[in-house]
Design a protein around this motif. Sequence first.
Motif, mmCIF file in Angstrom:
data_model
loop_
_atom_site.group_PDB
_atom_site.id
_atom_site.type_symbol
_atom_site.label_atom_id
_atom_site.label_comp_id
_atom_site.label_asym_id
_atom_site.label_seq_id
_atom_site.Cartn_x
_atom_site.Cartn_y
_atom_site.Cartn_z
ATOM 1 N N LEU A 118 0.837 -1.191 0.000
ATOM 2 C CA LEU A 118 0.000 0.000 0.000
ATOM 3 C C LEU A 118 0.873 1.243 0.000
ATOM 4 O O LEU A 118 1.773 1.364 0.831
ATOM 5 C CB LEU A 118 -0.894 0.044 1.244
ATOM 6 C CG LEU A 118 -1.910 -1.070 1.413
ATOM 7 C CD1 LEU A 118 -2.629 -0.917 2.751
ATOM 8 C CD2 LEU A 118 -2.910 -1.044 0.278
ATOM 9 N N ALA A 119 0.599 2.165 -0.910
ATOM 10 C CA ALA A 119 1.312 3.436 -0.968
ATOM 11 C C ALA A 119 0.302 4.569 -0.996
ATOM 12 O O ALA A 119 -0.385 4.785 -1.995
ATOM 13 C CB ALA A 119 2.217 3.487 -2.197
ATOM 14 N N ASP A 120 0.190 5.274 0.116
ATOM 15 C CA ASP A 120 -0.734 6.398 0.234
ATOM 16 C C ASP A 120 -0.186 7.321 1.308
ATOM 17 O O ASP A 120 0.226 6.855 2.377
ATOM 18 C CB ASP A 120 -2.129 5.901 0.616
ATOM 19 C CG ASP A 120 -3.199 6.958 0.437
ATOM 20 O OD1 ASP A 120 -2.985 8.120 0.866
ATOM 21 O OD2 ASP A 120 -4.256 6.638 -0.127
ATOM 22 N N ASP A 121 -0.168 8.614 1.041
ATOM 23 C CA ASP A 121 0.384 9.551 2.010
ATOM 24 C C ASP A 121 -0.572 9.847 3.166
ATOM 25 O O ASP A 121 -0.145 10.353 4.198
ATOM 26 C CB ASP A 121 0.815 10.855 1.331
ATOM 27 C CG ASP A 121 -0.333 11.578 0.647
ATOM 28 O OD1 ASP A 121 -1.216 10.899 0.089
ATOM 29 O OD2 ASP A 121 -0.330 12.814 0.649
ATOM 30 N N GLU A 122 -1.823 9.515 3.022
ATOM 31 C CA GLU A 122 -2.800 9.733 4.092
ATOM 32 C C GLU A 122 -2.789 8.527 5.033
ATOM 33 O O GLU A 122 -3.275 7.443 4.685
ATOM 34 C CB GLU A 122 -4.196 9.936 3.520
ATOM 35 C CG GLU A 122 -4.339 11.195 2.686
ATOM 36 C CD GLU A 122 -4.288 12.454 3.531
ATOM 37 O OE1 GLU A 122 -4.611 12.396 4.740
ATOM 38 O OE2 GLU A 122 -3.915 13.497 2.969
ATOM 39 N N HIS A 123 -2.247 8.730 6.221
ATOM 40 C CA HIS A 123 -2.094 7.638 7.189
ATOM 41 C C HIS A 123 -3.426 6.953 7.511
ATOM 42 O O HIS A 123 -3.493 5.719 7.566
ATOM 43 C CB HIS A 123 -1.445 8.168 8.471
ATOM 44 C CG HIS A 123 -1.356 7.159 9.559
ATOM 45 N ND1 HIS A 123 -0.469 6.099 9.508
ATOM 46 C CD2 HIS A 123 -2.060 7.004 10.702
ATOM 47 C CE1 HIS A 123 -0.622 5.349 10.593
ATOM 48 N NE2 HIS A 123 -1.576 5.881 11.326
ATOM 49 N N LEU A 124 -4.492 7.740 7.710
ATOM 50 C CA LEU A 124 -5.788 7.145 8.060
ATOM 51 C C LEU A 124 -6.351 6.300 6.918
ATOM 52 O O LEU A 124 -6.890 5.216 7.160
ATOM 53 C CB LEU A 124 -6.785 8.228 8.454
ATOM 54 C CG LEU A 124 -6.501 8.932 9.784
ATOM 55 C CD1 LEU A 124 -7.496 10.069 10.004
ATOM 56 C CD2 LEU A 124 -6.550 7.946 10.926
ATOM 57 N N ILE A 125 -6.214 6.778 5.700
ATOM 58 C CA ILE A 125 -6.698 6.019 4.538
ATOM 59 C C ILE A 125 -5.891 4.730 4.388
ATOM 60 O O ILE A 125 -6.461 3.641 4.237
ATOM 61 C CB ILE A 125 -6.604 6.857 3.245
ATOM 62 C CG1 ILE A 125 -7.434 8.129 3.355
ATOM 63 C CG2 ILE A 125 -6.973 6.040 2.020
ATOM 64 C CD1 ILE A 125 -8.914 7.912 3.467
ATOM 65 N N ARG A 126 -4.575 4.865 4.430
ATOM 66 C CA ARG A 126 -3.693 3.697 4.286
ATOM 67 C C ARG A 126 -3.977 2.671 5.384
ATOM 68 O O ARG A 126 -4.087 1.469 5.128
ATOM 69 C CB ARG A 126 -2.236 4.160 4.321
ATOM 70 C CG ARG A 126 -1.255 3.116 3.888
ATOM 71 C CD ARG A 126 0.175 3.657 3.842
ATOM 72 N NE ARG A 126 0.663 4.019 5.159
ATOM 73 C CZ ARG A 126 0.935 5.257 5.565
ATOM 74 N NH1 ARG A 126 0.762 6.291 4.763
ATOM 75 N NH2 ARG A 126 1.375 5.495 6.794
ATOM 76 N N GLY A 127 -4.135 3.146 6.600
ATOM 77 C CA GLY A 127 -4.412 2.243 7.721
ATOM 78 C C GLY A 127 -5.756 1.554 7.594
ATOM 79 O O GLY A 127 -5.896 0.365 7.903
ATOM 80 N N ALA A 128 -6.761 2.299 7.138
ATOM 81 C CA ALA A 128 -8.097 1.715 6.972
ATOM 82 C C ALA A 128 -8.093 0.638 5.889
ATOM 83 O O ALA A 128 -8.670 -0.443 6.070
ATOM 84 C CB ALA A 128 -9.109 2.806 6.625
ATOM 85 N N ILE A 129 -7.422 0.915 4.783
ATOM 86 C CA ILE A 129 -7.335 -0.085 3.704
ATOM 87 C C ILE A 129 -6.587 -1.316 4.194
ATOM 88 O O ILE A 129 -7.006 -2.453 3.945
ATOM 89 C CB ILE A 129 -6.680 0.518 2.452
ATOM 90 C CG1 ILE A 129 -7.580 1.596 1.849
ATOM 91 C CG2 ILE A 129 -6.379 -0.567 1.418
ATOM 92 C CD1 ILE A 129 -6.922 2.430 0.771
ATOM 93 N N ALA A 130 -5.494 -1.104 4.906
ATOM 94 C CA ALA A 130 -4.718 -2.239 5.438
ATOM 95 C C ALA A 130 -5.567 -3.076 6.390
ATOM 96 O O ALA A 130 -5.526 -4.315 6.346
ATOM 97 C CB ALA A 130 -3.459 -1.733 6.142
ATOM 98 N N THR A 131 -6.334 -2.417 7.225
ATOM 99 C CA THR A 131 -7.191 -3.138 8.169
ATOM 100 C C THR A 131 -8.255 -3.952 7.443
ATOM 101 O O THR A 131 -8.472 -5.127 7.757
ATOM 102 C CB THR A 131 -7.854 -2.155 9.153
ATOM 103 O OG1 THR A 131 -6.822 -1.496 9.895
ATOM 104 C CG2 THR A 131 -8.782 -2.873 10.114
ATOM 105 N N LEU A 132 -8.908 -3.338 6.460
ATOM 106 C CA LEU A 132 -9.939 -4.055 5.700
ATOM 107 C C LEU A 132 -9.351 -5.232 4.927
ATOM 108 O O LEU A 132 -9.929 -6.326 4.915
ATOM 109 C CB LEU A 132 -10.659 -3.105 4.756
ATOM 110 C CG LEU A 132 -11.582 -2.096 5.420
ATOM 111 C CD1 LEU A 132 -12.082 -1.072 4.412
ATOM 112 C CD2 LEU A 132 -12.743 -2.806 6.096
ATOM 113 N N LEU A 133 -8.220 -5.020 4.284
ATOM 114 C CA LEU A 133 -7.597 -6.122 3.550
ATOM 115 C C LEU A 133 -7.139 -7.225 4.501
ATOM 116 O O LEU A 133 -7.178 -8.411 4.148
ATOM 117 C CB LEU A 133 -6.418 -5.614 2.719
ATOM 118 C CG LEU A 133 -6.775 -4.722 1.527
ATOM 119 C CD1 LEU A 133 -5.514 -4.190 0.866
ATOM 120 C CD2 LEU A 133 -7.647 -5.462 0.533
ATOM 121 N N GLY A 134 -6.723 -6.844 5.695
ATOM 122 C CA GLY A 134 -6.285 -7.824 6.692
ATOM 123 C C GLY A 134 -7.392 -8.748 7.155
ATOM 124 O O GLY A 134 -7.124 -9.816 7.717
#
Length: 91
Positions: free
Chosen positions: A6-22
């Motif tokens: 995941l490459a995104d400068d918005e920490h909250l967006i990146r974290g949310a995507i990582a959590t959902l994919l997890g």
Amino acid sequence: MIRVLLADDEHLIRGAIATLLGLEPDIEVVAQVARGDLVAQAVRDHWPDVIVLDIEMPGMDGLTVAETLPGHAVLMLSSFGRPGYLRRALA
């Protein structure tokens, strides 16, 4: 197992995507970066199957990053509806 970077400068967006994919049993987020210029090294270090790129990031924008990664599966993310971005992303 599908390995995702995941490459995104918005920490909250990146974290949310990582959590959902997890939550998916067959997907593993192997790396996260906040700058486009860090993607190439993360690809070399983690060998992801899919690279999720935000279009606008510091260091290097996602469209330019995608151009440097021929042969890799790339998914582009953006909140921008600019036709030029879409044409360039599809190219």
